[in-house]
Design a protein around this motif. Structure first.
Motif, PDB file in Angstrom:
ATOM      1  N   PRO A 125      61.589  67.934  -2.949  1.00  0.00           N
ATOM      2  CA  PRO A 125      61.981  69.189  -3.610  1.00  0.00           C
ATOM      3  C   PRO A 125      60.772  70.107  -3.787  1.00  0.00           C
ATOM      4  N   ILE A 126      61.024  71.398  -3.712  1.00  0.00           N
ATOM      5  CA  ILE A 126      59.931  72.375  -3.705  1.00  0.00           C
ATOM      6  C   ILE A 126      59.116  72.327  -5.003  1.00  0.00           C
ATOM      7  N   ASN A 127      59.765  72.060  -6.144  1.00  0.00           N
ATOM      8  CA  ASN A 127      58.992  72.007  -7.387  1.00  0.00           C
ATOM      9  C   ASN A 127      58.050  70.793  -7.411  1.00  0.00           C
ATOM     10  N   LYS A 128      58.475  69.661  -6.848  1.00  0.00           N
ATOM     11  CA  LYS A 128      57.584  68.498  -6.771  1.00  0.00           C
ATOM     12  C   LYS A 128      56.484  68.729  -5.740  1.00  0.00           C
ATOM     13  N   PHE A 129      56.809  69.377  -4.631  1.00  0.00           N
ATOM     14  CA  PHE A 129      55.794  69.707  -3.626  1.00  0.00           C
ATOM     15  C   PHE A 129      54.738  70.626  -4.237  1.00  0.00           C
ATOM     16  N   ASN A 130      55.188  71.629  -4.981  1.00  0.00           N
ATOM     17  CA  ASN A 130      54.244  72.554  -5.622  1.00  0.00           C
ATOM     18  C   ASN A 130      53.375  71.843  -6.644  1.00  0.00           C
ATOM     19  N   ARG A 131      53.977  70.937  -7.436  1.00  0.00           N
ATOM     20  CA  ARG A 131      53.213  70.213  -8.435  1.00  0.00           C
ATOM     21  C   ARG A 131      52.162  69.314  -7.790  1.00  0.00           C
ATOM     22  N   LYS A 132      52.491  68.763  -6.614  1.00  0.00           N
ATOM     23  CA  LYS A 132      51.567  67.829  -5.984  1.00  0.00           C
ATOM     24  C   LYS A 132      50.502  68.526  -5.126  1.00  0.00           C
ATOM     25  N   TYR A 133      50.887  69.545  -4.373  1.00  0.00           N
ATOM     26  CA  TYR A 133      49.963  70.140  -3.401  1.00  0.00           C
ATOM     27  C   TYR A 133      49.531  71.570  -3.721  1.00  0.00           C
ATOM     28  N   ASN A 134      50.232  72.261  -4.615  1.00  0.00           N
ATOM     29  CA  ASN A 134      49.921  73.656  -4.891  1.00  0.00           C
ATOM     30  C   ASN A 134      49.498  73.886  -6.327  1.00  0.00           C
ATOM     31  N   SER A 135      48.885  72.907  -6.957  1.00  0.00           N
ATOM     32  CA  SER A 135      48.499  73.073  -8.345  1.00  0.00           C
ATOM     33  C   SER A 135      47.172  72.386  -8.605  1.00  0.00           C
ATOM     34  N   TYR A 136      46.613  72.744  -9.724  1.00  0.00           N
ATOM     35  CA  TYR A 136      45.426  72.057 -10.203  1.00  0.00           C
ATOM     36  C   TYR A 136      45.427  72.118 -11.728  1.00  0.00           C
ATOM     37  N   ILE A 137      44.664  71.227 -12.345  1.00  0.00           N
ATOM     38  CA  ILE A 137      44.644  71.118 -13.804  1.00  0.00           C
ATOM     39  C   ILE A 137      43.529  71.985 -14.363  1.00  0.00           C
ATOM     40  N   VAL A 138      43.889  72.775 -15.369  1.00  0.00           N
ATOM     41  CA  VAL A 138      42.918  73.632 -16.039  1.00  0.00           C
ATOM     42  C   VAL A 138      42.697  73.061 -17.433  1.00  0.00           C
ATOM     43  N   LYS A 139      41.445  72.822 -17.791  1.00  0.00           N
ATOM     44  CA  LYS A 139      41.103  72.374 -19.149  1.00  0.00           C
ATOM     45  C   LYS A 139      40.703  73.589 -19.957  1.00  0.00           C
ATOM     46  N   GLU A 140      41.345  73.742 -21.079  1.00  0.00           N
ATOM     47  CA  GLU A 140      41.007  74.891 -21.945  1.00  0.00           C
ATOM     48  C   GLU A 140      39.915  74.535 -22.914  1.00  0.00           C
TER      49      GLU A 140
END
Length: 158
Positions: free
Chosen positions: A143-158
């Motif tokens: 699913p596109i939302n899981k694909f985006n979470r896995k390959y199109n995201s990164y974690i930002v620490k505030e």
């Protein structure tokens, strides 16, 4: 016995008790010498890339299916370092099979048949192609939302 007035409910109760017996409010304040500033935990947020910078599952599937031999899908999804590591793994084993073939060819041994090394190389390459087909199907079926979470995201620490 002295009585104190509760800050929350306003009723009076004994000084001996730490909390108000009526509402449970603590009346003791921490001493200034033991008070410490405890910083709040930094929150981690998942940041999804904007649509114009996102990687496509269709492109990843095409790269995986057609260009498995140069690990183009790995370069596309994970970057240069992981792509080069995958290439090293793929092409580390191929020379072993070729060396086996040439040693078998020049060796006068009757224990192995001619072509065993080529058959092993063929099986190895077919396994790599089969894995790439399975990965291509996985990229498309994800699913596109899981694909985006896995390959199109990164974690930002505030």
């Amino acid at each position: 016995m002295s009585l104190i007035k509760c800050k929350k409910c306003g009723k009076e109760y004994s000084v001996i008790k730490d909390n108000c017996p009526y509402c449970g409010q603590s009346q003791k304040e921490p001493p200034a010498s033991t008070a410490q500033h405890i910083p709040a935990k930094k929150k981690k947020e998942l940041y999804i890339l904007p649509p114009d910078e996102r990687k496509s599952p269709i492109v990843a599937a095409i790269f995986s299916f057609l260009f498995w031999w140069i690990a183009l899908d790995t370069f596309y999804l994970y970057g240069l370092l992981v792509g080069f590591c995958k290439l090293l793994l793929i092409y580390f084993f191929l020379p072993i099979f070729w060396c086996w073939y040439f040693l078998d060819f020049f060796r006068e041994s009757t224990t192995t048949k001619d072509g065993d090394a080529l058959l092993a190389l063929f099986v190895y390459v077919c396994c790599l192609e089969l894995i790439s087909i399975i990965k291509a199907i996985y990229y498309i079926a994800l699913p596109i939302n899981k694909f985006n979470r896995k390959y199109n995201s990164y974690i930002v620490k505030e």
